[in-house]
Design a protein around this motif. Structure first.
Motif, PDB file in Angstrom:
ATOM      1  N   GLU A 120       4.840   5.387  -1.192  1.00  0.00           N
ATOM      2  CA  GLU A 120       4.385   4.490  -1.945  1.00  0.00           C
ATOM      3  C   GLU A 120       5.018   2.997  -1.592  1.00  0.00           C
ATOM      4  OE1 GLU A 120       1.648   4.200  -3.411  1.00  0.00           O
ATOM      5  OE2 GLU A 120       1.343   2.558  -4.695  1.00  0.00           O
ATOM      6  N   TYR A 155     -10.188   8.322  -2.323  1.00  0.00           N
ATOM      7  CA  TYR A 155      -9.517   9.782  -2.156  1.00  0.00           C
ATOM      8  C   TYR A 155     -10.480  10.764  -2.625  1.00  0.00           C
ATOM      9  CZ  TYR A 155      -5.353   6.518  -3.384  1.00  0.00           C
ATOM     10  OH  TYR A 155      -4.646   5.778  -3.528  1.00  0.00           O
ATOM     11  N   ILE A 176      -3.058   3.407   2.789  1.00  0.00           N
ATOM     12  CA  ILE A 176      -4.066   4.283   2.008  1.00  0.00           C
ATOM     13  C   ILE A 176      -4.997   3.039   1.119  1.00  0.00           C
ATOM     14  CG2 ILE A 176      -4.639   5.728   0.052  1.00  0.00           C
ATOM     15  CD1 ILE A 176      -1.803   6.727   0.088  1.00  0.00           C
ATOM     16  N   ILE A 177      -6.413   2.931   1.625  1.00  0.00           N
ATOM     17  CA  ILE A 177      -7.116   2.472   0.809  1.00  0.00           C
ATOM     18  C   ILE A 177      -7.802   2.877  -0.209  1.00  0.00           C
ATOM     19  CG2 ILE A 177      -7.320   0.639   2.661  1.00  0.00           C
ATOM     20  CD1 ILE A 177     -10.172   1.988   3.558  1.00  0.00           C
ATOM     21  N   GLY A 178      -8.231   2.358  -1.186  1.00  0.00           N
ATOM     22  CA  GLY A 178      -8.656   3.178  -2.422  1.00  0.00           C
ATOM     23  C   GLY A 178      -9.606   4.243  -2.500  1.00  0.00           C
ATOM     24  N   TYR A 205       0.901  -1.366  -0.065  1.00  0.00           N
ATOM     25  CA  TYR A 205      -0.032  -0.010  -0.086  1.00  0.00           C
ATOM     26  C   TYR A 205       0.847   1.382  -0.084  1.00  0.00           C
ATOM     27  CZ  TYR A 205      -3.578  -3.328   1.755  1.00  0.00           C
ATOM     28  OH  TYR A 205      -4.583  -4.122   1.865  1.00  0.00           O
ATOM     29  N   GLY A 206       0.168   2.477  -0.218  1.00  0.00           N
ATOM     30  CA  GLY A 206       0.834   3.725  -0.052  1.00  0.00           C
ATOM     31  C   GLY A 206       0.454   3.880   1.618  1.00  0.00           C
TER      32      GLY A 206
HETATM   33  C1  G1P Z   1      -2.845   1.878  -5.056  1.00  0.00           C
HETATM   34  C2  G1P Z   1      -2.237   3.008  -4.820  1.00  0.00           C
HETATM   35  C3  G1P Z   1      -1.849   2.566  -3.372  1.00  0.00           C
HETATM   36  C4  G1P Z   1      -3.019   2.547  -2.488  1.00  0.00           C
HETATM   37  C5  G1P Z   1      -3.562   0.887  -3.062  1.00  0.00           C
HETATM   38  C6  G1P Z   1      -5.024   0.752  -2.361  1.00  0.00           C
HETATM   39  O1  G1P Z   1      -2.170   0.735  -5.386  1.00  0.00           O
HETATM   40  O2  G1P Z   1      -1.231   3.095  -5.587  1.00  0.00           O
HETATM   41  O3  G1P Z   1      -0.937   3.820  -2.712  1.00  0.00           O
HETATM   42  O4  G1P Z   1      -2.550   1.856  -1.281  1.00  0.00           O
HETATM   43  O5  G1P Z   1      -3.966   1.556  -4.439  1.00  0.00           O
HETATM   44  O6  G1P Z   1      -5.562  -0.280  -3.022  1.00  0.00           O
HETATM   45  P1  G1P Z   1      -2.403  -0.605  -6.488  1.00  0.00           P
HETATM   46  O7  G1P Z   1      -3.161  -1.620  -5.336  1.00  0.00           O
HETATM   47  O8  G1P Z   1      -3.259  -0.297  -7.504  1.00  0.00           O
HETATM   48  O9  G1P Z   1      -0.929  -1.324  -6.743  1.00  0.00           O
END
Ligand code: G1P
Length: 304
Positions: free
Chosen positions: A199, A216, A212-214, A178-179
């Motif tokens: 990140e 914003y 961070i969950i998706g 996650y971020g």
């Molecule tokens: C994205 C974001 C990440 C976040 C995550 C949540 O990553 O870049 O910061 O925590 O979604 O699901 P991904 O899972 O698309 O690689």
């Protein structure tokens, strides 16, 4: 200054849903079908996300798509042939289900072209969004409608200006997925001030256990920053990196806050999580749940 900005904010009405990813983790299912269309129980994953946006008052939805994503547009459009067949049969329940997805929101689509990362996908929304704050919802995270997160994030954005991210505490061995946010407390139990973001850090470098969950809610100043954000982790333009710039200098686009989510979240991002999400959601359904739960109980006790 921030209070003045807050008063002049227009009501947030636009949601952006990045949906250009290739879904390689679900091959071969995603060879000819977008991963967003995979069913979670009996609804495509993406419909849960659009319903969540609508429930938070966002009735203008922009999907950032790419090649092979036409089924997404079809799903949120009318299907006259199917509707008239169901109408002729008098099948009102199924007719309502078919119409529901096309009646949900005003849908817009833009293509990402080169898949250069989440930050780039969000930047593709700039002409549609204009100079307003807006929400971004990632399709791999489903939030239970009984635990309204986005509404709270919008409230926090209206109160403080700037941008707001959704945070959830995760186990240390998960944080690299996650971020991750460095945070400070505010007077409010579910709100933190974000002082830094990174990140997908290694566990040892993570500034906290807040992931961070998706979800914003972003101020429009994010677009200017994204235009000059260099590729980061994985060679992609990262939204997290752009938000880090906002967190580092409030003068650019206001503060970054986090809403700490403690509710039910279902991850559909990889096969194991996807299966868990289906089982959990099926168990909770009024129509399917009772039968499915009793089958699951006996399956687990007798067969596993
Ligand atoms: C994205 C974001 C990440 C976040 C995550 C949540 O990553 O870049 O910061 O925590 O979604 O699901 P991904 O899972 O698309 O690689």
């Amino acid at each position: 200054m921030v209070a003045h900005m807050t008063q002049s904010h227009p009501r947030i009405s636009k949601a952006v849903i990045p949906a250009a990813g290739l879904g390689t983790r679900f091959l071969p299912a995603t060879k000819a079908t977008p991963k967003e269309m995979l069913p979670v129980v009996d609804k495509p994953a993406i419909q849960y996300v659009v319903e969540e946006a609508v429930a938070a008052g966002l009735d203008d939805v922009l999907m950032v798509t790419g090649r092979n994503k036409r089924p997404l547009e079809d799903h949120f459009d009318r299907n006259y042939e199917l509707e008239s067949a169901l109408e002729k049969k008098g099948d009102v329940d199924r007719l309502a289900k078919v119409r529901q997805s096309s009646d949900l929101a005003t849908m817009h689509y833009v293509r990402q072209g080169d898949p250069k990362g989440l930050g780039h996908a969000v930047l593709c929304a700039a002409p549609h969004v204009g100079q307003e704050p807006f929400a971004v919802l990632l399709g791999d995270d489903l939030i239970d409608p009984r635990d309204p997160l986005l509404k709270r994030m919008i409230e926090v954005q209206e109160q403080h200006g700037g941008s707001v991210v959704a945070l959830m505490e995760v186990a240390p061995e998960q944080i690299h997925l996650y971020g991750c946010a460095a945070v400070e407390g505010t007077g409010e139990a579910d709100v933190v001030k974000v002082t830094g973001l990174v990140e997908k850090p290694d566990r040892a470098d993570a500034p906290s256990s807040y992931a961070i969950i998706g979800r914003y809610v972003l101020g429009p100043s994010i677009f200017g920053i994204l235009r000059t954000t260099e590729p980061g982790r994985g060679g992609e333009i990262q939204l997290t990196d752009a938000l880090q710039q906002l967190a580092a200098d409030e003068k650019v686009g206001g503060p970054v806050h986090g809403v700490v989510f403690k509710g039910r979240r279902y991850d559909t991002g990889d096969r194991g999580d996807y299966l868990r999400a289906i089982v959990r959601l099926a168990c909770e359904r009024e129509d399917l749940g009772p039968d499915f739960r009793s089958w699951l109980r006996s399956y687990v006790t007798e067969e596993l």
